[in-house]
Design a protein around this motif. Structure first.
Motif: not given
Length: 100
Positions: A76-100
């Motif tokens: 659980i510790d390992l999986a949690s640390a991996v999940a935290d690292d992955l969240r930091e590596a790609v913090p806004t997965r799927g985020a989009l910017l609308l450019a006018a």
């Protein structure tokens, strides 16, 4: 017309095995341990542990449990640390910017 632009178009998501290897290596270094010592306690070869830490091997759950246990980490510790690292590596997965 507005254009939708991905915020991180050239930033691939890291592989789980790479993130897990980073966590194992970081934990081992924080404990001040040599690769050979951790490998011996976990029952894997130093070469295999090195390859796990570098994300070159796709270790079984048994291997992950053995190495994590040798570092006093639960799965659980390992999986949690991996999940935290992955969240930091790609913090806004799927985020989009609308450019006018």
């Amino acid at each position: 017309m507005a254009e939708i632009i991905p915020l991180h178009p050239s930033r691939p998501e890291p592989l789980w095995r790479e993130a897990a290897g980073d966590v194992l290596r970081r934990t081992r270094h924080e404990r001040g341990e040599r690769l050979a010592d951790t490998a011996e306690r976990s029952g894997v070869s130093p070469q295999y542990l090195s390859e796990m830490e570098r994300g070159l091997k796709e270790p079984s759950s048994e291997m992950l449990a053995a190495v994590a246990g040798a570092l006093d980490l639960s799965l659980i510790d390992l999986a949690s640390a991996v999940a935290d690292d992955l969240r930091e590596a790609v913090p806004t997965r799927g985020a989009l910017l609308l450019a006018a």
